[in-house]
Design an enzyme around this catalytic site. Structure first.
Site, PDB file in Angstrom:
ATOM      1  N   GLY A  23      38.484  51.020  38.994  1.00 53.84           N
ATOM      2  CA  GLY A  23      37.887  50.077  39.369  1.00 53.84           C
ATOM      3  C   GLY A  23      37.268  50.723  40.889  1.00 53.84           C
ATOM      4  O   GLY A  23      37.203  49.355  41.489  1.00 53.84           O
ATOM      5  N   TYR A 165      48.011  37.104  34.956  1.00 52.26           N
ATOM      6  CA  TYR A 165      47.630  37.748  36.011  1.00 52.26           C
ATOM      7  C   TYR A 165      48.753  38.478  36.724  1.00 52.26           C
ATOM      8  O   TYR A 165      49.152  38.916  36.979  1.00 52.26           O
ATOM      9  CB  TYR A 165      46.774  37.219  37.097  1.00 52.26           C
ATOM     10  CG  TYR A 165      46.253  38.122  38.415  1.00 52.26           C
ATOM     11  CD1 TYR A 165      45.234  39.163  38.258  1.00 52.26           C
ATOM     12  CD2 TYR A 165      46.235  37.524  39.585  1.00 52.26           C
ATOM     13  CE1 TYR A 165      44.670  39.392  38.822  1.00 52.26           C
ATOM     14  CE2 TYR A 165      46.268  38.387  40.430  1.00 52.26           C
ATOM     15  CZ  TYR A 165      45.505  39.085  40.412  1.00 52.26           C
ATOM     16  OH  TYR A 165      45.801  39.926  41.526  1.00 52.26           O
TER      17      TYR A 165
HETATM   18  N1  LIG Z   1      40.158  40.451  45.991  1.00 45.55           N
HETATM   19  C1  LIG Z   1      41.267  39.715  45.940  1.00 45.55           C
HETATM   20  O1  LIG Z   1      41.321  38.661  46.921  1.00 45.55           O
HETATM   21  C2  LIG Z   1      42.876  40.888  45.561  1.00 45.55           C
HETATM   22  C3  LIG Z   1      44.542  40.174  45.598  1.00 45.55           C
HETATM   23  C4  LIG Z   1      44.526  40.429  45.067  1.00 45.55           C
HETATM   24  C5  LIG Z   1      45.053  41.571  44.672  1.00 45.55           C
HETATM   25  N2  LIG Z   1      44.191  41.736  44.619  1.00 45.55           N
HETATM   26  C6  LIG Z   1      43.627  43.547  43.510  1.00 45.55           C
HETATM   27  O2  LIG Z   1      42.987  44.243  43.672  1.00 45.55           O
HETATM   28  C7  LIG Z   1      42.131  45.031  43.030  1.00 45.55           C
HETATM   29  C8  LIG Z   1      40.654  45.533  43.495  1.00 45.55           C
HETATM   30  O3  LIG Z   1      40.004  43.644  43.291  1.00 45.55           O
HETATM   31  P1  LIG Z   1      38.969  42.639  43.464  1.00 45.55           P
HETATM   32  O4  LIG Z   1      38.440  41.992  43.617  1.00 45.55           O
HETATM   33  O5  LIG Z   1      38.121  44.839  44.352  1.00 45.55           O
HETATM   34  O6  LIG Z   1      38.685  42.752  41.843  1.00 45.55           O
HETATM   35  P2  LIG Z   1      36.825  43.363  41.418  1.00 45.55           P
HETATM   36  O7  LIG Z   1      36.796  42.483  40.374  1.00 45.55           O
HETATM   37  O8  LIG Z   1      36.154  43.090  43.034  1.00 45.55           O
HETATM   38  O9  LIG Z   1      36.599  44.996  41.378  1.00 45.55           O
HETATM   39  C9  LIG Z   1      37.404  44.814  40.203  1.00 45.55           C
HETATM   40  C10 LIG Z   1      36.539  46.738  39.562  1.00 45.55           C
HETATM   41  O10 LIG Z   1      37.351  47.120  38.286  1.00 45.55           O
HETATM   42  C11 LIG Z   1      36.604  47.426  37.436  1.00 45.55           C
HETATM   43  N3  LIG Z   1      37.099  47.166  36.286  1.00 45.55           N
HETATM   44  C12 LIG Z   1      37.925  46.571  35.862  1.00 45.55           C
HETATM   45  N4  LIG Z   1      38.345  46.529  34.527  1.00 45.55           N
HETATM   46  C13 LIG Z   1      38.450  47.642  34.375  1.00 45.55           C
HETATM   47  C14 LIG Z   1      38.883  48.497  33.615  1.00 45.55           C
HETATM   48  N5  LIG Z   1      39.553  47.610  32.273  1.00 45.55           N
HETATM   49  N6  LIG Z   1      39.067  49.850  33.453  1.00 45.55           N
HETATM   50  C15 LIG Z   1      38.308  50.545  34.255  1.00 45.55           C
HETATM   51  N7  LIG Z   1      37.300  49.276  35.551  1.00 45.55           N
HETATM   52  C16 LIG Z   1      37.646  48.043  35.496  1.00 45.55           C
HETATM   53  C17 LIG Z   1      35.115  46.673  37.416  1.00 45.55           C
HETATM   54  O11 LIG Z   1      34.243  47.032  36.702  1.00 45.55           O
HETATM   55  C18 LIG Z   1      35.450  46.102  39.153  1.00 45.55           C
HETATM   56  O12 LIG Z   1      34.391  47.675  39.035  1.00 45.55           O
HETATM   57  C19 LIG Z   1      42.372  43.763  41.224  1.00 45.55           C
HETATM   58  O13 LIG Z   1      43.352  44.598  41.181  1.00 45.55           O
HETATM   59  C20 LIG Z   1      42.905  42.532  42.156  1.00 45.55           C
HETATM   60  O14 LIG Z   1      44.115  42.344  40.948  1.00 45.55           O
HETATM   61  C21 LIG Z   1      42.455  41.523  44.897  1.00 45.55           C
END
Ligand SMILES: NC(=O)c1ccc[n+]([C@@H]2O[C@H](COP(=O)([O-])OP(=O)(O)OC[C@H]3O[C@@H](n4cnc5c(N)ncnc54)[C@H](O)[C@@H]3O)[C@@H](O)[C@H]2O)c1
Length: 258
Positions: A23, A165
């Site tokens: 990701g 989630y």
């Molecule tokens: N942003 C937040 O507030 C937050 C808080 C807690 C946890 N998280 C976790 O952190 C991680 C990243 O979050 P983010 O906000 O940067 O997400 P985002 O949506 O901005 O980016 C996620 C990336 O993962 C890629 N992706 C999604 N599904 C995929 C798959 N099946 N195979 C390969 N790539 C895939 C997407 O194309 C994207 O580039 C996630 O696991 C999210 O649950 C985020």
């Protein structure tokens, strides 16, 4: 690309190391890939989005780092296996795995179908399993490996309207602790980072401002995280500075979870 860029030069912390970040096309994954590259690692930038994977990889190469864009859906075990083989063939080892890819499918519990749960779990949970399986034997042969699972503070406390989630993120904590126990003697450390609200493209695009402001108000530090701040915690757990830390869950929430 994240606002804060604390390091301008390639440094030595991860020189000779190879990392795979899933990701990594945007958000926390992108910030982590860039940070690990700045610390000297060669980085496999894995994303299902080819355009963003190439963009992150290109940015790393432009700053003098080593990287390879890898296009795969983490839920597809065969595609993950091919991507890992490609990274290993090019760089000869895999020291760090960051399981970060994910997405949310919100909705009231009774309105969600089993398929919704399956879709979320197949990326967050099975995706991490696929990556751990593909990298695990390489790390065992090396007698050295560091796995960081990006869970969420919601994996510990839950959240209304996000049960698939939250269950996935809680499952990731269980996977972290189980693998930490199972693989510790093989030289592999497995830890989880639990971010709070982090300003990534997805959050900026989809979270209602009202909801976002409420979380910020409840956060002792009075703001959301920059992706680089989550990347810093991940980088610490991947580094030798965390050499006696395994099975840990590091909350990076600005105090929201106190
Ligand atoms: N942003 C937040 O507030 C937050 C808080 C807690 C946890 N998280 C976790 O952190 C991680 C990243 O979050 P983010 O906000 O940067 O997400 P985002 O949506 O901005 O980016 C996620 C990336 O993962 C890629 N992706 C999604 N599904 C995929 C798959 N099946 N195979 C390969 N790539 C895939 C997407 O194309 C994207 O580039 C996630 O696991 C999210 O649950 C985020």
């Amino acid at each position: 690309m994240s606002r804060r860029q604390p390091y301008d030069a390639i440094s030595a912390l991860f020189t000779g190391k190879v990392a795979l970040v899933t990701g990594a096309g945007q958000g926390i994954g992108q910030a982590t890939a860039v940070r690990l590259a700045r610390e000297g690692a060669a980085v496999g930038v894995l994303d299902r989005n080819e355009r963003t994977a190439e963009a992150t990889s290109g940015a790393i190469q432009k700053m003098g780092g080593r990287s390879r864009a890898l296009v795969a859906d983490v839920a597809d075990a065969a595609a993950v296996s091919r991507a890992v083989e490609r990274l290993y063939a090019e760089f000869g080892r895999i020291d760090v795995l960051v399981n970060n890819a994910g997405f949310d499918r919100p909705g009231g519990f009774l309105k969600l179908e089993p398929d919704d749960f399956q879709a979320v779990w197949s990326v967050h949970l099975l995706g991490a399993v696929n990556c751990c399986k593909a990298c695990g034997s390489i790390m065992m042969d090396q007698q050295d490996g560091r796995i960081i699972n990006v869970s969420s503070i919601y994996g510990r406390v839950g959240s209304k309207g996000e049960s698939p989630y939250c269950a996935a993120k809680a499952g990731l904590i269980g996977l972290t602790k189980s693998l930490a126990r199972e693989w510790g003697a093989r030289g592999i450390r497995v830890n989880a980072v639990l971010p709070g609200l982090t300003d990534t493209p997805t959050i900026q695009e989809f979270m209602l401002p009202k909801y976002r402001d409420m979380i910020v108000r409840e956060t002792p530090l009075g703001r959301s995280a920059d992706p680089a701040e989550i990347a810093a915690a991940i980088t610490f757990l991947a580094s030798d500075d965390a050499s006696f830390i395994t099975g840990a869950t590091l909350e990076v929430t600005g105090g929201w979870s106190l």
